[in-house]
Design an enzyme around this catalytic site. Structure first.
Site, PDB file in Angstrom:
ATOM      1  N   GLN A 164      97.384  93.654  32.967  1.00 43.84           N
ATOM      2  CA  GLN A 164      97.632  94.531  31.824  1.00 43.84           C
ATOM      3  C   GLN A 164      96.353  94.731  31.021  1.00 43.84           C
ATOM      4  O   GLN A 164      95.584  93.795  30.821  1.00 43.84           O
ATOM      5  CB  GLN A 164      98.702  93.928  30.903  1.00 43.84           C
ATOM      6  CG  GLN A 164      99.078  94.802  29.726  1.00 43.84           C
ATOM      7  CD  GLN A 164     100.180  94.183  28.884  1.00 43.84           C
ATOM      8  OE1 GLN A 164      99.892  93.494  27.925  1.00 43.84           O
ATOM      9  NE2 GLN A 164     101.435  94.420  29.257  1.00 43.84           N
ATOM     10  N   SER A 177     100.214  97.473  24.308  1.00 44.61           N
ATOM     11  CA  SER A 177      99.960  97.609  25.741  1.00 44.61           C
ATOM     12  C   SER A 177      99.552  99.044  26.050  1.00 44.61           C
ATOM     13  O   SER A 177     100.149  99.994  25.544  1.00 44.61           O
ATOM     14  CB  SER A 177     101.217  97.264  26.539  1.00 44.61           C
ATOM     15  OG  SER A 177     101.642  95.949  26.250  1.00 44.61           O
ATOM     16  N   ASP A 196     105.960  91.004  30.193  1.00 47.96           N
ATOM     17  CA  ASP A 196     105.161  91.588  29.113  1.00 47.96           C
ATOM     18  C   ASP A 196     104.873  90.584  28.006  1.00 47.96           C
ATOM     19  O   ASP A 196     103.999  90.808  27.181  1.00 47.96           O
ATOM     20  CB  ASP A 196     105.882  92.814  28.548  1.00 47.96           C
ATOM     21  CG  ASP A 196     104.965  93.727  27.743  1.00 47.96           C
ATOM     22  OD1 ASP A 196     103.760  93.755  28.035  1.00 47.96           O
ATOM     23  OD2 ASP A 196     105.459  94.402  26.824  1.00 47.96           O
TER      24      ASP A 196
END
Length: 290
Positions: A279, A229, A205
């Site tokens: 993402q 996110s 991440d």
């Protein structure tokens, strides 16, 4: 494993079993306003893995982040054993805080099989030993930043990071939407593939959504920039260790409508592609142009 910050992260990924298919995890304050999305993914994967035959390895996961997580409260992970087939298993996990879902997570597991194999080549970049570690702001610069940003930038981190193309996040210049970053845990951990996969989910991440900001000369550090996110996908391809150098090769094909998309490939030093990521995240500029 002797470094306290690594031991703390490993402990964070060891969930407390409350009941069949029900687990509880704690949170770590890393200087972000809300719970770090990588922590939720790593813990959700740990919960799912705890309900699957260890002979079946996770090969894909997808998470949707629904609400910001409260750093001060534990997170409960409820696992739905959706299916156990002859060679694949599927799990759905709901992360819950204060009675509300903050993330829904799905993962698929597969028995190892022989088959056709290929991969794209690792980018040609300098070795990590030839690069400088990620620099921290000078103390006099740090003192002028908001308290939350000071905490983020001065924290002890479990991963060593060496960017191939460093940039000044406090004064970011515009540049093309791609980057490469070497990273590894700063200490050795036990040789448990389940742990290394959860650690990689956690680390994946970092840097991903930030790649979508590169052409615009904006940064998470700018108080006018709101970033979060929305979802995160990950595919595991080959064995690896999170405590050995890995290259994260990232690019962002598009940003529009206050959303940015980024993709990544994670390689070992010898060029094996071990994982892929994607993402989409929110990128908003408030209070005027950045």
């Amino acid at each position: 494993m002797t470094h306290p910050v690594v031991a703390e992260l490993v402990e964070l990924l060891r969930l407390e079993r409350l009941e069949d298919n029900l687990y509880r995890g704690q949170s770590r304050d890393i200087g972000t306003k809300y719970v770090f999305g990588g922590q939720v993914m790593g813990q959700a994967l740990a919960a799912a893995q705890a309900t699957v035959d260890p002979a079946r390895h996770v090969h894909s996961l997808h998470a949707y982040f629904l609400r910001p997580g409260d750093i001060e409260a534990p997170i409960v992970y409820s696992v739905d054993r959706t299916r156990d087939g002859r060679s694949f298993s599927t799990r759905r996990v709901t992360a819950i805080q204060h009675g509300q879902p903050i993330c829904v997570f799905a993962s698929s597991f597969h028995l190892e099989e022989a088959g056709a194999e290929h991969q794209i080549n690792k980018p040609e970049v300098p070795d990590p030993e030839d690069l400088e570690p990620l620099a921290r702001p000078a103390p006099e610069v740090l003192a002028k930043l908001p308290p939350m940003m000071q905490r983020w930038l001065s924290r002890q981190v479990p991963f060593e990071v060496r960017p191939v193309y460093p940039r000044d996040e406090l004064k970011p210049a515009k540049r093309p939407p791609y980057q490469q970053v070497w990273f590894r845990l700063i200490d050795r951990v036990e040789d448990t593939p389940l742990l290394h996969r959860a650690l990689l989910a956690y680390a994946s991440d970092f840097h991903l959504l930030g790649t979508a900001t590169l052409p615009h000369g904006i940064s998470y550090y700018d108080p006018r920039v709101q970033m979060a996110s929305i979802d995160h996908a990950m595919w595991f391809h080959r064995p690896f260790r999170a405590d050995e150098w890995l290259l994260y090769a990232l690019d962002s094909p598009t940003a529009q409508g206050s959303r940015g998309l980024a993709r990544g490939g994670i390689y070992t030093r010898d060029g094996r592609l071990v994982a892929s990521t994607a993402q989409e995240g929110m990128i908003r500029i408030v209070g005027g142009e950045a």
